[in-house]
Scaffold this active site. Structure first.
Site, PDB file in Angstrom:
ATOM      1  N   GLY A   1       0.815  -1.224   0.208  1.00  0.00           N
ATOM      2  CA  GLY A   1       0.134  -0.194   0.116  1.00  0.00           C
ATOM      3  C   GLY A   1       0.903   1.284   0.147  1.00  0.00           C
ATOM      4  O   GLY A   1       0.676   2.360   0.713  1.00  0.00           O
TER       5      GLY A   1
ATOM      6  N   SER B   1       1.468   3.482  -2.185  1.00  0.00           N
ATOM      7  CA  SER B   1       1.021   4.423  -3.185  1.00  0.00           C
ATOM      8  C   SER B   1       0.353   5.645  -2.890  1.00  0.00           C
ATOM      9  O   SER B   1       0.259   6.699  -3.272  1.00  0.00           O
ATOM     10  CB  SER B   1       0.551   3.792  -4.368  1.00  0.00           C
ATOM     11  OG  SER B   1      -0.951   3.375  -3.620  1.00  0.00           O
ATOM     12  N   ARG B   2      -0.388   5.460  -1.750  1.00  0.00           N
ATOM     13  CA  ARG B   2      -1.264   6.536  -1.246  1.00  0.00           C
ATOM     14  C   ARG B   2      -1.061   6.891   0.575  1.00  0.00           C
ATOM     15  O   ARG B   2      -0.454   5.801   0.802  1.00  0.00           O
ATOM     16  CB  ARG B   2      -2.500   6.352  -1.371  1.00  0.00           C
ATOM     17  CG  ARG B   2      -3.019   6.574  -2.840  1.00  0.00           C
ATOM     18  CD  ARG B   2      -4.367   6.617  -3.047  1.00  0.00           C
ATOM     19  NE  ARG B   2      -5.260   5.462  -2.949  1.00  0.00           N
ATOM     20  CZ  ARG B   2      -6.043   5.141  -1.763  1.00  0.00           C
ATOM     21  NH1 ARG B   2      -6.436   6.170  -1.381  1.00  0.00           N
ATOM     22  NH2 ARG B   2      -6.756   4.043  -1.864  1.00  0.00           N
TER      23      ARG B   2
ATOM     24  N   TYR C   1     -12.060  -3.715  12.519  1.00  0.00           N
ATOM     25  CA  TYR C   1     -10.576  -2.916  12.432  1.00  0.00           C
ATOM     26  C   TYR C   1      -9.906  -3.047  13.682  1.00  0.00           C
ATOM     27  O   TYR C   1      -8.734  -3.458  13.433  1.00  0.00           O
ATOM     28  CB  TYR C   1     -10.910  -1.468  11.992  1.00  0.00           C
ATOM     29  CG  TYR C   1      -9.695  -0.667  11.773  1.00  0.00           C
ATOM     30  CD1 TYR C   1      -9.077  -0.837  10.674  1.00  0.00           C
ATOM     31  CD2 TYR C   1      -9.256   0.285  12.651  1.00  0.00           C
ATOM     32  CE1 TYR C   1      -7.844   0.066  10.238  1.00  0.00           C
ATOM     33  CE2 TYR C   1      -8.142   1.006  12.329  1.00  0.00           C
ATOM     34  CZ  TYR C   1      -7.516   0.753  11.085  1.00  0.00           C
ATOM     35  OH  TYR C   1      -6.280   1.727  10.786  1.00  0.00           O
TER      36      TYR C   1
ATOM     37  N   ILE D   1      -4.901  10.356  11.188  1.00  0.00           N
ATOM     38  CA  ILE D   1      -3.709  10.848  10.091  1.00  0.00           C
ATOM     39  C   ILE D   1      -4.593  11.418   9.157  1.00  0.00           C
ATOM     40  O   ILE D   1      -5.392  10.734   8.558  1.00  0.00           O
ATOM     41  CB  ILE D   1      -2.611  10.015   9.866  1.00  0.00           C
ATOM     42  CG1 ILE D   1      -2.068   9.236  10.982  1.00  0.00           C
ATOM     43  CG2 ILE D   1      -1.603  10.435   9.079  1.00  0.00           C
ATOM     44  CD1 ILE D   1      -1.308  10.251  12.132  1.00  0.00           C
TER      45      ILE D   1
HETATM   46  P1  NAP Z   1      -4.999   4.712   2.323  1.00  0.00           P
HETATM   47  O1  NAP Z   1      -4.874   6.423   2.326  1.00  0.00           O
HETATM   48  O2  NAP Z   1      -6.503   4.664   2.397  1.00  0.00           O
HETATM   49  O3  NAP Z   1      -4.006   3.969   1.623  1.00  0.00           O
HETATM   50  C1  NAP Z   1      -4.296   2.725   1.422  1.00  0.00           C
HETATM   51  C2  NAP Z   1      -3.201   2.166   0.678  1.00  0.00           C
HETATM   52  O4  NAP Z   1      -3.310   0.713   0.820  1.00  0.00           O
HETATM   53  C3  NAP Z   1      -3.184   2.393  -0.827  1.00  0.00           C
HETATM   54  O5  NAP Z   1      -1.983   2.492  -1.385  1.00  0.00           O
HETATM   55  C4  NAP Z   1      -3.985   1.119  -1.534  1.00  0.00           C
HETATM   56  O6  NAP Z   1      -3.791   1.099  -2.669  1.00  0.00           O
HETATM   57  C5  NAP Z   1      -3.481   0.108  -0.476  1.00  0.00           C
HETATM   58  N1  NAP Z   1      -4.269  -1.080  -0.492  1.00  0.00           N
HETATM   59  C6  NAP Z   1      -5.429  -1.304   0.064  1.00  0.00           C
HETATM   60  N2  NAP Z   1      -5.849  -2.470   0.128  1.00  0.00           N
HETATM   61  C7  NAP Z   1      -4.879  -3.127  -0.430  1.00  0.00           C
HETATM   62  C8  NAP Z   1      -4.446  -4.657  -0.827  1.00  0.00           C
HETATM   63  N3  NAP Z   1      -5.282  -5.538  -0.556  1.00  0.00           N
HETATM   64  N4  NAP Z   1      -3.417  -4.875  -1.233  1.00  0.00           N
HETATM   65  C9  NAP Z   1      -2.431  -4.183  -1.669  1.00  0.00           C
HETATM   66  N5  NAP Z   1      -2.507  -2.577  -1.298  1.00  0.00           N
HETATM   67  C10 NAP Z   1      -3.743  -2.268  -0.704  1.00  0.00           C
HETATM   68  O7  NAP Z   1      -4.672   4.375   3.857  1.00  0.00           O
HETATM   69  P2  NAP Z   1      -4.093   5.185   4.976  1.00  0.00           P
HETATM   70  O8  NAP Z   1      -4.635   6.153   5.670  1.00  0.00           O
HETATM   71  O9  NAP Z   1      -2.467   5.696   4.366  1.00  0.00           O
HETATM   72  O10 NAP Z   1      -3.392   3.858   6.003  1.00  0.00           O
HETATM   73  C11 NAP Z   1      -2.385   3.218   5.784  1.00  0.00           C
HETATM   74  C12 NAP Z   1      -2.166   2.193   7.004  1.00  0.00           C
HETATM   75  O11 NAP Z   1      -2.154   2.946   8.178  1.00  0.00           O
HETATM   76  C13 NAP Z   1      -3.463   1.087   7.260  1.00  0.00           C
HETATM   77  O12 NAP Z   1      -2.918  -0.084   7.741  1.00  0.00           O
HETATM   78  C14 NAP Z   1      -4.242   1.868   8.121  1.00  0.00           C
HETATM   79  O13 NAP Z   1      -5.048   1.029   8.985  1.00  0.00           O
HETATM   80  C15 NAP Z   1      -3.145   2.407   9.256  1.00  0.00           C
HETATM   81  N6  NAP Z   1      -3.777   3.535   9.871  1.00  0.00           N
HETATM   82  C16 NAP Z   1      -4.000   4.733   9.163  1.00  0.00           C
HETATM   83  C17 NAP Z   1      -4.677   5.773  10.225  1.00  0.00           C
HETATM   84  C18 NAP Z   1      -4.945   6.949   9.573  1.00  0.00           C
HETATM   85  O14 NAP Z   1      -5.555   8.044  10.438  1.00  0.00           O
HETATM   86  N7  NAP Z   1      -4.927   7.240   8.420  1.00  0.00           N
HETATM   87  C19 NAP Z   1      -4.628   5.586  11.531  1.00  0.00           C
HETATM   88  C20 NAP Z   1      -4.319   4.414  12.237  1.00  0.00           C
HETATM   89  C21 NAP Z   1      -3.746   3.289  11.088  1.00  0.00           C
HETATM   90  P3  NAP Z   1      -4.848   1.442  -4.015  1.00  0.00           P
HETATM   91  O15 NAP Z   1      -5.008   2.897  -3.960  1.00  0.00           O
HETATM   92  O16 NAP Z   1      -4.164   0.860  -5.168  1.00  0.00           O
HETATM   93  O17 NAP Z   1      -6.108   0.696  -3.598  1.00  0.00           O
END
Ligand code: NAP
Length: 244
Positions: free
Chosen positions: A9, A11-12, A152, A185
């Site tokens: 993941g 990429s974003r 989750y 975040i």
């Molecule tokens: P995000 O912006 O939604 O980005 C998700 C990334 O994961 C994208 O690159 C997406 O690729 C990829 N992805 C999703 N499903 C996938 C799969 N089955 N196989 C491969 N790649 C996959 O998420 P984020 O907020 O950056 O979160 C990243 C991590 O931090 C996660 O594990 C999340 O639970 C954790 N986290 C985030 C927060 C927060 O506040 N944002 C807080 C606590 C924990 P595509 O774009 O190609 O789908």
């Protein structure tokens, strides 16, 4: 020392910031993603523009056959990863009374099964190299719980227990396994939250704001570095004081 780093993941959001941070440290970055080719191509171009080395690899990391192919492709292009960042994750929120089995399974598979599949694939090379760094994304929800997130929170608590156990299995080979647990975040994942929720979170943090992906990436980058060689089995909370 320059290593091959695989960021699931990557990429974003947080993963994008981690890909950029590891590339700026001189590592070769394998940017994994699931669907959005455009976002993956953009981060790779940004890394190349700054003189780094990266390539995008499409694979759903919740699927065993795709993880197998992913590792084979990364190895063929760059060699075996010495650094694995288990970052891919998703949410499908809902109160338990209305949470269907599909939402349970998808979240467990993408957030937890992926960590099992990718870590298992990665440690083969790390054991042979007698060096490795695995950093997985937890969440404060996996430490303290959160209403509407039983699936989750359970997946992220699983990531923590998995990492502690694996750290004990592989520590003798200089492989460290840690978790970074962010609070809220600013990414696409949290952009769906209502302004009321965001305001409540903001006022509950000591720092009075949400975090930036780069602020999580720097903690991950540290745990993936040579300097973090005596830290393993730990959960580093990066939440601006939210969980206190
Ligand atoms: P995000 O912006 O939604 O980005 C998700 C990334 O994961 C994208 O690159 C997406 O690729 C990829 N992805 C999703 N499903 C996938 C799969 N089955 N196989 C491969 N790649 C996959 O998420 P984020 O907020 O950056 O979160 C990243 C991590 O931090 C996660 O594990 C999340 O639970 C954790 N986290 C985030 C927060 C927060 O506040 N944002 C807080 C606590 C924990 P595509 O774009 O190609 O789908």
């Amino acid at each position: 020392m320059s290593r091959v780093a695989l960021v699931t993941g990557g990429s974003r959001g947080i993963g994008r910031a981690v890909s950029m941070a590891l590339a700026s440290e001189g590592h070769t970055v394998a940017v994994n993603y699931a669907r959005r080719d455009d976002a993956a191509a953009e981060v790779v171009e940004s890394i190349l523009a700054e003189g780094g080395t990266a390539h995008a690899f499409r694979a759903d990391v919740s699927r065993p056959e795709e993880v197998k192919r992913l590792f084979a492709q990364v190895e063929e292009r760059f060699g075996r990863p010495g650094i694995l960042i288990n970052n891919a994750g998703t949410t499908e929120d809902g109160l338990l009374a209305r949470l269907d089995e599909g939402a349970w399974d998808r979240v467990m598979n993408i957030n937890l099964k992926s960590v099992y599949l990718c870590s298992k694939a990665a440690i083969r090379g790390m054991l042979r190299a007698r060096w490795g760094r695995i950093v997985s994304l937890g969440s404060v929800a996996g430490v303290s719980g959160n209403p509407g997130q039983t699936n989750y929170a359970a997946s992220k608590a699983g990531v923590i227990a998995f990492s502690m156990s694996l750290s004990k299995e592989v520590g003798s080979r200089a492989i460290t396994v840690n978790v970074v647990a962010p609070g809220f975040i600013e990414t696409d994942l949290t952009s769906r939250l209502g302004s009321e929720v965001v305001e409540r979170v903001r006022s509950s943090t000591s720092l009075r704001r949400l975090g930036r992906p780069e602020e999580v990436a720097s903690a991950i980058g540290f745990l993936a570095s040579e300097e973090a060689s005596y830290i393993t089995g730990q959960v580093l909370v990066v939440d601006g004081g939210l969980a206190l």
